[in-house]
Design an enzyme around this catalytic site. Structure first.
Site, short mmCIF file in Angstrom:
data_model
loop_
_atom_site.label_atom_id
_atom_site.label_comp_id
_atom_site.label_asym_id
_atom_site.label_seq_id
_atom_site.Cartn_x
_atom_site.Cartn_y
_atom_site.Cartn_z
N HIS B 74 -28.14 62.35 8.04
CA HIS B 74 -27.10 61.31 8.05
C HIS B 74 -27.13 60.55 9.38
O HIS B 74 -27.15 59.32 9.40
CB HIS B 74 -25.71 61.93 7.82
CG HIS B 74 -24.57 61.03 8.17
ND1 HIS B 74 -24.21 59.95 7.39
CD2 HIS B 74 -23.72 61.03 9.22
CE1 HIS B 74 -23.18 59.33 7.95
NE2 HIS B 74 -22.86 59.97 9.08
N ASP B 103 -39.40 29.25 13.91
CA ASP B 103 -39.57 30.62 13.40
C ASP B 103 -39.56 31.55 14.60
O ASP B 103 -39.36 31.13 15.72
CB ASP B 103 -40.90 30.74 12.62
CG ASP B 103 -40.85 31.87 11.59
OD1 ASP B 103 -40.46 32.99 11.97
OD2 ASP B 103 -41.17 31.61 10.42
N TRP B 139 -28.92 65.05 14.90
CA TRP B 139 -29.72 63.85 15.20
C TRP B 139 -30.14 63.85 16.67
O TRP B 139 -31.04 63.13 17.07
CB TRP B 139 -28.95 62.56 14.85
CG TRP B 139 -28.05 62.06 15.93
CD1 TRP B 139 -26.78 62.45 16.16
CD2 TRP B 139 -28.34 61.06 16.93
NE1 TRP B 139 -26.25 61.78 17.24
CE2 TRP B 139 -27.19 60.92 17.73
CE3 TRP B 139 -29.46 60.28 17.22
CZ2 TRP B 139 -27.13 60.03 18.81
CZ3 TRP B 139 -29.39 59.39 18.30
CH2 TRP B 139 -28.23 59.28 19.08
N SER B 167 -41.89 50.04 15.64
CA SER B 167 -41.25 48.92 14.96
C SER B 167 -40.22 48.25 15.87
O SER B 167 -40.19 47.03 16.01
CB SER B 167 -40.59 49.42 13.68
OG SER B 167 -39.63 48.51 13.23
N SER B 168 -39.38 49.07 16.51
CA SER B 168 -38.34 48.51 17.38
C SER B 168 -38.92 47.77 18.56
O SER B 168 -38.44 46.71 18.95
CB SER B 168 -37.45 49.63 17.94
OG SER B 168 -36.68 50.16 16.93
N HIS B 251 -28.17 57.09 25.68
CA HIS B 251 -27.02 56.29 26.04
C HIS B 251 -27.26 54.79 25.91
O HIS B 251 -26.48 54.10 25.27
CB HIS B 251 -26.39 56.67 27.37
CG HIS B 251 -24.99 56.15 27.38
ND1 HIS B 251 -23.99 56.72 26.64
CD2 HIS B 251 -24.47 55.03 27.91
CE1 HIS B 251 -22.91 55.98 26.72
NE2 HIS B 251 -23.16 54.96 27.50
N GLU B 253 -29.19 53.57 23.90
CA GLU B 253 -29.26 53.41 22.45
C GLU B 253 -27.89 53.07 21.85
O GLU B 253 -27.79 52.23 20.96
CB GLU B 253 -29.81 54.70 21.82
CG GLU B 253 -29.69 54.80 20.31
CD GLU B 253 -30.55 53.80 19.54
OE1 GLU B 253 -31.55 53.32 20.11
OE2 GLU B 253 -30.19 53.50 18.39
N TYR B 255 -25.56 51.45 23.21
CA TYR B 255 -25.25 50.04 23.52
C TYR B 255 -26.14 49.10 22.73
O TYR B 255 -25.74 47.99 22.41
CB TYR B 255 -25.34 49.80 25.03
CG TYR B 255 -24.22 50.52 25.72
CD1 TYR B 255 -22.93 49.97 25.72
CD2 TYR B 255 -24.40 51.75 26.29
CE1 TYR B 255 -21.88 50.65 26.29
CE2 TYR B 255 -23.35 52.44 26.86
CZ TYR B 255 -22.09 51.89 26.85
OH TYR B 255 -21.05 52.57 27.40
N SER B 266 -18.07 37.45 19.00
CA SER B 266 -17.84 36.30 19.88
C SER B 266 -18.17 34.98 19.20
O SER B 266 -17.80 33.91 19.68
CB SER B 266 -18.69 36.42 21.15
OG SER B 266 -18.39 37.62 21.81
N HIS B 300 -23.19 62.04 31.05
CA HIS B 300 -21.82 62.29 30.57
C HIS B 300 -21.83 62.89 29.16
O HIS B 300 -20.80 63.31 28.67
CB HIS B 300 -20.93 61.04 30.65
CG HIS B 300 -21.28 59.94 29.71
ND1 HIS B 300 -21.11 58.62 30.02
CD2 HIS B 300 -21.78 59.94 28.47
CE1 HIS B 300 -21.49 57.88 29.00
NE2 HIS B 300 -21.90 58.65 28.06
N HIS B 301 -23.01 62.94 28.52
CA HIS B 301 -23.12 63.65 27.24
C HIS B 301 -23.36 65.14 27.47
O HIS B 301 -23.46 65.90 26.52
CB HIS B 301 -24.29 63.09 26.43
CG HIS B 301 -24.11 61.65 26.05
ND1 HIS B 301 -23.51 61.26 24.89
CD2 HIS B 301 -24.43 60.50 26.70
CE1 HIS B 301 -23.48 59.93 24.82
NE2 HIS B 301 -24.03 59.45 25.92
N THR B 326 -16.15 46.25 29.64
CA THR B 326 -15.74 46.32 28.24
C THR B 326 -14.34 45.72 28.10
O THR B 326 -14.06 44.97 27.15
CB THR B 326 -15.75 47.78 27.73
OG1 THR B 326 -16.99 48.36 28.10
CG2 THR B 326 -15.59 47.84 26.24
N LYS B 329 -14.41 42.02 28.00
CA LYS B 329 -14.76 41.48 26.68
C LYS B 329 -13.53 41.45 25.77
O LYS B 329 -13.24 40.43 25.14
CB LYS B 329 -15.85 42.33 26.03
CG LYS B 329 -17.14 42.28 26.79
CD LYS B 329 -18.30 42.65 25.89
CE LYS B 329 -19.54 41.87 26.24
NZ LYS B 329 -19.61 40.55 25.74
N ARG B 448 -17.65 70.37 16.09
CA ARG B 448 -18.39 69.52 15.16
C ARG B 448 -19.56 70.31 14.56
O ARG B 448 -19.88 71.39 15.02
CB ARG B 448 -18.88 68.25 15.86
CG ARG B 448 -19.83 68.53 17.00
CD ARG B 448 -20.11 67.29 17.84
NE ARG B 448 -21.00 66.37 17.14
CZ ARG B 448 -21.86 65.55 17.77
NH1 ARG B 448 -21.91 65.54 19.09
NH2 ARG B 448 -22.63 64.75 17.09
#
Lengths: 367, 528
Positions: B74, B103, B139, B167-168, B251, B253, B255, B266, B300-301, B326, B329, B448
């Protein structure tokens, strides 16, 4: 002997527990300060949005203003959050310093995560007085598989809880045998990863007697959800009595190793040990969950030479979930479970192994 | 110039091969978006299996080993298969039209970067049917659970990740080159729409961190098959090193999955407030600051892995700092709405819900940055609630807002507003019923990634599961609305929305197969 208190459970409904240590209360206060600040920020921001959405809608005939960019305002909404953050950071820093201030401990307990149970060793300078036991889930399979009514402490109860005295500084030395686990007791605000190859330190001073429950907090494989923690905090006198009993029990077990066990005794003990230590993977019927957890019924080492069978039970198999049980179970339990596996589910090899032989192998005797 | 057969008169190839060989940015954008939706449904089915098992205490539907495969797949599918390709799809459709380019800069590479994805996910999903099952280590695939203790299919997972990474990276290179080289003459960087800005920054983040992910899975591959011991303590390696490398990727990722959403919101809020974005420049600077900070907060993770106090304090302070840009924004969006003349069509509803619910997720993120409190929150449902608030009503809602907003431009037809609003309200209610109670179960102590739980968590889990089914099935309505719009409906005007600004709204609806073969000259309104 122990207080059957579950007061700590009562306020577990929607918020963090205040816990039963100086540190856990500090953490709770810190959590509430930040929470309230966040709620206030939320009310201001969402309030402004709501007002705007009600007043400044086209259907009310609102005409769009043309203002944009205002340096003063933009400075203001940069500086105010910074000030709020500093206000949050100060108490957080001081609490963290208190948590890291380990100091001299009164009791040292090694906490070792093993898929999927905890082994506790009460370290003692005299090895003969060292108490070691494995603490694993005691909730019956029938409750988990919905064949019986679930009891109040479903999944947060163990066969042998950790026991600690109140008002003493207890140091936990946390490590792991296999994958990463995390030892977490919310009431102590102690959560530390148990990592193979590392020994991490944490500590607590509990001020109220009671039963405190927690769970493994780091995904550690199949039964991650089934490796709870139960700590009984008792008065110092009760702790001493408990410790003496454990030390005596360890001595008795040591003596049983020398005696000759009958086949029936081994089978009876073996069945209990198998259910506690083996059935999670190899299943009660011995058929396992192939290919990850192999079947023991009529195939493999359980019906092969007894030396190889003993070796895998004692030393595990690297790179698989099969653990080294030589350090987790006592020689009598090991001999019993090996005998059981060779004679249960129609394996009927008829042979057995004595605890004394296991002891020889463990202490370096040739196979 | 050849005038008899102008280039933009060429239509698409006929038949299915059109989609295989296409180098057209609009076709590729469409492919990405459909692929993403398919993955969204696939990952969603897994989420519903998880929520069904957690509906009440006890094991009913799946055994723990299958449960772990579901949580792992998932997460991987939603992150790499649903959210990221959705934003790449939007980038493909919109960036050339927004900067006045004909293009993408590298159309063949564009085709290739899309067509790798179905194979990458085919590889990943095929592991569900292999002996030993699919990856089951979350994950985040922490070693040694994923190396010494992983199922045999881990190798397929590693190759899958490699392909997604290729790909990315190709997609990002294409986006950067397009933005930097193909802007219409006169369009300076500070005239670009914010969606283009946020994607430019996101593409740099991708190029910086996807190789790190490739590195860490390659080290796993070596540990599993070639007896190295990068992450194995027994061989002198370090399991914590895995987490440092993973989160150095991980991290930024997160963002990568939210910055383009900022760009979408926006664009939408000023349109429906009929008022210019309050602080365009400060939005650009805030986005850049967030991107910079994302590289220096990874640990921080990992507050509970035993980092020394100096490290804990540094990562706490650095993480708290993210709240500042943040906040800028969020305040900008509110100031844009303030004294506007608002209407609440479906895209605006999703955008407003984004601002509110993303902010809730941001505030719980701020709580998580406080180390002593994080010791209690870490690896509980509080974290699950936090990141689902920023990812589902955050990223996913922004994609839905974008689809409703630009669908008339893509198809030439207006969607059914009443159905769109119904879809919004069902999703909004569903998502909050699903994830809000998880804050409580987390604070109350529910870890979790567990297939079964203690009785005190039962009520919240039951509520959560009901919400998940409401949200999940509402997405079938979304599918229905999209198909209905493609097949017909009220014709859309060029501008579509009264308050819309930007070059894409100067094109006919539906946008012709080839646009801006001649660069646009009037750029005054380019960023709205």
């Amino acid at each position: 002997m122990l207080l059957g208190g579950n007061a700590a459970m009562a306020d577990w409904a929607v918020n963090m527990t205040q816990g039963v240590t100086e540190i856990s209360r500090q953490v709770y206060d810190l959590h509430m300060i930040i929470f309230i600040l966040c709620v206030v920020i939320g009310i201001v921001v969402f309030g402004a949005m709501m007002v705007s959405m009600i007043l400044h809608r086209k259907s009310r005939g609102a005409v769009p203003a043309t203002f944009h960019e205002n340096t003063k305002l933009e400075y203001l909404w940069t500086v105010i959050p910074i000030v709020i953050l500093v206000v949050m950071a100060l108490p957080a820093t001081s609490t963290l310093q208190d948590m890291y201030d380990a100091g001299e401990s009164d009791i040292d307990i090694e906490v070792r995560g093993i898929q999927w149970k905890w082994q506790y060793t009460y370290l003692n300078d005299d090895p003969a007085k060292e108490v070691r036991f494995v603490s694993s889930l005691s909730t019956p399979r029938d409750e988990i598989e919905n064949r019986a009514t679930k009891n109040e402490f479903y999944l947060v109860e163990v066969d042998e809880p950790m026991v600690i005295p109140i008002n003493k500084r207890v140091r936990f030395l946390i490590t792991s045998e296999d994958v990463i686990h995390a030892w977490w007791v919310p009431a102590f605000a102690v959560k530390k990863d148990a990592i193979p190859g590392f020994i991490h330190e944490s500590w607590t001073i509990v001020d109220e007697p009671g039963i405190y429950r927690g769970q493994c907090a780091e995904l550690c494989g199949k039964d991650h959800g089934f490796m709870p923690i139960e700590v009984h905090a008792v008065s110092e006198e009760d702790y001493e009595i408990w410790l003496a009993e454990k030390q005596e029990a360890a001595r008795v077990v040591y003596e049983t190793i020398g005696k000759e066990w009958t086949f029936e005794e081994l089978m009876a003990t073996g069945e209990t040990v198998y259910q506690q230590s083996c059935a999670a993977c190899h299943q009660l019927n011995g058929e396992g969950i192939p290919p990850v957890f192999p079947s023991l019924k009529g195939q493999g080492l359980a019906v092969g030479p007894i030396a190889a069978h003993t070796d895998i039970i004692l030393n595990g198999k690297a790179g698989t979930a099969m653990q080294a049980f030589g350090t987790q179970l006592n020689p009598a339990q090991l001999a019993a479970v090996i005998t059981y596996e060779r004679n249960a589910w129609g394996n009927n090899l008829g042979d057995h192994i004595q605890p004394s032989r296991i002891n020889e192998i463990l202490s370096g005797g040739a196979q | 110039m050849i005038t008899e057969h102008p280039h933009d008169s060429h239509g698409p190839d006929k038949g299915l091969m059109r989609w295989v060989v296409t180098t057209n940015h609009k076709d590729i954008g469409t492919l990405y978006l459909w692929f993403s939706f398919l993955m969204f449904l696939t990952g969603g089915v897994m989420a519903l299996i998880i929520r069904s098992e957690l509906f009440q205490p006890g094991l009913q539907l799946v055994q723990p080993e299958s449960f772990n495969q579901m949580t792992t797949m998932h997460g991987l599918i939603m992150v790499f298969g649903a959210v990221m390709p959705a934003f790449v799809g939007l980038a493909n459709w919109l960036i050339p039209m927004m900067v006045g380019a004909p293009d993408m800069a590298m159309p063949r590479m564009n085709n290739f970067s899309f067509w790798i994805l179905p194979f990458a996910f085919g590889l990943l999903l095929s592991s569900l049917f292999m002996e030993g099952g699919a990856p089951n280590f979350g994950w985040t695939f922490y070693a040694p659970l994923s190396t010494d203790f992983g199922p045999p299919s881990t190798t397929f997972f590693i190759f899958g990740v490699h392909m997604m990474g290729i790909s990315s990276i190709m997609g990002s290179i294409n986006i950067i080159v397009t933005i930097l080289n193909l802007r219409a003459p006169g369009m300076t960087l500070m005239k670009m729409p914010l969606f283009v800005w946020t994607w430019l920054i996101t593409a740099y983040l991708l190029i910086a961190v996807m190789p790190v992910l490739a590195g860490v899975v390659t080290m796993m591959l070596m540990d599993i098959h070639f007896n190295t011991a990068f992450f194995s303590a027994g061989g002198g390696g370090d399991p914590v090193l895995f987490q440092h490398i993973f989160w150095f990727f991980g991290h930024p990722e997160v963002y990568i999955m939210i910055l383009p959403a900022f760009g979408v919101v926006s664009a939408i809020i000023p349109t429906f407030a009929r008022k210019r974005l309050f602080g365009y420049e400060s939005m650009v600077y805030a986005t850049s600051s967030i991107a910079f900070l994302s590289f220096i907060v990874w640990a921080h993770h990992m507050f509970t892995v035993g980092i020394p106090i100096a490290g804990e304090l540094y990562f706490m302070y650095a993480t708290m700092l993210i709240a500042v840009p943040t906040g800028v924004k969020v305040f900008n969006w509110v100031a844009t709405m303030w004294q506007g003349s608002m209407t609440f069509e479906t895209p605006m509803l999703f955008a407003i819900a984004f601002v509110v619910l993303f902010t809730i997720g941001g505030l719980s993120g701020l709580m998580l940055s406080i180390v002593p409190a994080d010791f209690q929150y870490h690896d509980t449902y509080f974290v699950v609630a936090h990141f689902h608030y920023v990812l589902v009503p955050g990223s996913v809602f922004s994609v839905m807002a974008a689809v409703y907003y630009w669908l008339p431009k893509w198809t030439g037809n207006m969607y059914d507003e009443a159905l769109g609003k119904t879809h919004f309200w069902l999703s909004f209610i569903g998502i909050n019923i699903t994830f809000f109670p998880q804050h409580f179960s987390g604070l109350a102590g529910m870890p979790r990634r567990i297939p079964d739980y203690a009785l005190q968590f039962a009520d919240f889990n039951m509520i959560s599961s009901c919400g998940a089914f409401l949200f999940g099935f509402s997405q079938l309505l979304f599918l229905f609305i999209i198909i209905k719009t493609i097949r017909g409906g009220e014709k859309a005007t060029e501008q579509v929305w009264e308050g819309a600004h930007g070059l894409e709204w100067t094109l006919p609806s539906p946008a012709p197969y080839h646009t801006f073969a001649t660069p646009p000259s009037d750029l005054n309104d380019a960023h709205g």
